[in-house]
Design a protein around this motif. Sequence first.
Motif, mmCIF file in Angstrom:
data_model
loop_
_atom_site.group_PDB
_atom_site.id
_atom_site.type_symbol
_atom_site.label_atom_id
_atom_site.label_comp_id
_atom_site.label_asym_id
_atom_site.label_seq_id
_atom_site.Cartn_x
_atom_site.Cartn_y
_atom_site.Cartn_z
ATOM 1 N N LYS A 181 0.846 -1.191 0.000
ATOM 2 C CA LYS A 181 0.000 0.000 0.000
ATOM 3 C C LYS A 181 0.886 1.246 0.000
ATOM 4 C CE LYS A 181 -3.373 -2.472 2.854
ATOM 5 N NZ LYS A 181 -4.029 -2.524 4.183
ATOM 6 N N SER A 213 -8.845 -2.406 0.396
ATOM 7 C CA SER A 213 -7.473 -2.822 0.102
ATOM 8 C C SER A 213 -7.155 -4.157 0.757
ATOM 9 C CB SER A 213 -6.479 -1.745 0.570
ATOM 10 O OG SER A 213 -6.471 -1.640 1.981
ATOM 11 N N ASP A 214 -7.760 -4.436 1.902
ATOM 12 C CA ASP A 214 -7.562 -5.739 2.543
ATOM 13 C C ASP A 214 -8.192 -6.853 1.699
ATOM 14 O OD1 ASP A 214 -6.271 -4.495 4.658
ATOM 15 O OD2 ASP A 214 -8.117 -4.262 5.817
ATOM 16 N N HIS A 236 -8.286 -6.793 -1.477
ATOM 17 C CA HIS A 236 -7.501 -6.913 -2.719
ATOM 18 C C HIS A 236 -6.008 -6.902 -2.383
ATOM 19 C CE1 HIS A 236 -11.399 -5.410 -4.155
ATOM 20 N NE2 HIS A 236 -11.109 -5.952 -5.316
ATOM 21 N N SER A 237 -5.637 -7.701 -1.400
ATOM 22 C CA SER A 237 -4.251 -7.694 -0.920
ATOM 23 C C SER A 237 -3.246 -8.149 -1.968
ATOM 24 C CB SER A 237 -4.130 -8.571 0.335
ATOM 25 O OG SER A 237 -4.558 -9.896 0.061
ATOM 26 N N ASP A 238 -3.729 -8.789 -3.032
ATOM 27 C CA ASP A 238 -2.839 -9.241 -4.087
ATOM 28 C C ASP A 238 -2.473 -8.119 -5.054
ATOM 29 O OD1 ASP A 238 -5.592 -9.275 -4.751
ATOM 30 O OD2 ASP A 238 -5.162 -10.432 -6.563
ATOM 31 N N THR A 240 -1.739 -1.250 -4.132
ATOM 32 C CA THR A 240 -2.753 -0.255 -3.797
ATOM 33 C C THR A 240 -2.118 1.122 -3.727
ATOM 34 O OG1 THR A 240 -4.069 -1.849 -2.522
ATOM 35 C CG2 THR A 240 -4.449 0.475 -2.087
#
Length: 280
Positions: A2, A153-154, A156-158, A161
């Motif tokens: 991130k 964002s958690d 879509h951790s892959d 971000t």
Amino acid sequence: MKIAVLSGKGGTGKTLVSVNLAELAGEALYLDCDVEEPNGYLFFKPQQLESQAVTVKIPVVDQEKCTGCRQCVDFCQFNALAYIKDRLIVFEEICHSCGGCVLVCPEKAFTEKDKEIGRIERGVSGHVQVHTGILNPGEESGTPIINCLLGDSDDHSDLLTVIDCPPGTSCIVMDTVAGADYCVLVAEPTIFGAHNLAMVHELVTLMGKPFGVVLNKIQEGDNPSGQFCKDKEIPVLGRIPFDQKLGLLNSNGAIAVREDEAYRRIFSDLLAAIRKEAGL
């Protein structure tokens, strides 16, 4: 990973940097957390939009149960409650939805209702997931919207971000930066720009975040922000020239790296520098 992009004030080029980094990152997630004035969507023009309302809890008083003890009034640190002429009044506009009044009331005179404070719009632009937080005018705090966005964002951790932060150094900025792995500080080459850079530099230092600086609108002559970086031994990740063509692209809502190979090289080098500094 991130990456939070922030600046001490609006207009430094924070969204310019955020949008172009997200576009270059391949499969990426762009979070516009500047919920009072989001504008990343003007560049990405996302499709397949879905909207989600964001609500907070607001106290509702049962006047029949209220005895006027004023324990809730004394508890509220935001002056959102007042007992006037034998009635308890709730000022919804300044309520921070902490729920404390509900807990301290000995008569159990409170219930709660949902109040919509804004929304999140989610869409797709090419290979970038674009999530935009929008705070309704006049609302006290955008923190609940930002928390919802950061939750995305958690999910879509892959994906890489890119977080487009609110300007300044207020609490809402701290909320946005808290979960970031690396911070990019965007600064203008002026005395005022150096002052605002010093503000965000202090913020990320206090929060213990790794960071670097992007110097935007570079021209010939003195650069107080560049000197600040030199004096503080802050890594300069990249320099973006003060360029009429870039300004026109930006003002027309175009993503520079999609339109011009020279800008694509500038922002590609910037992304590579960020990855190196962040240890990726």
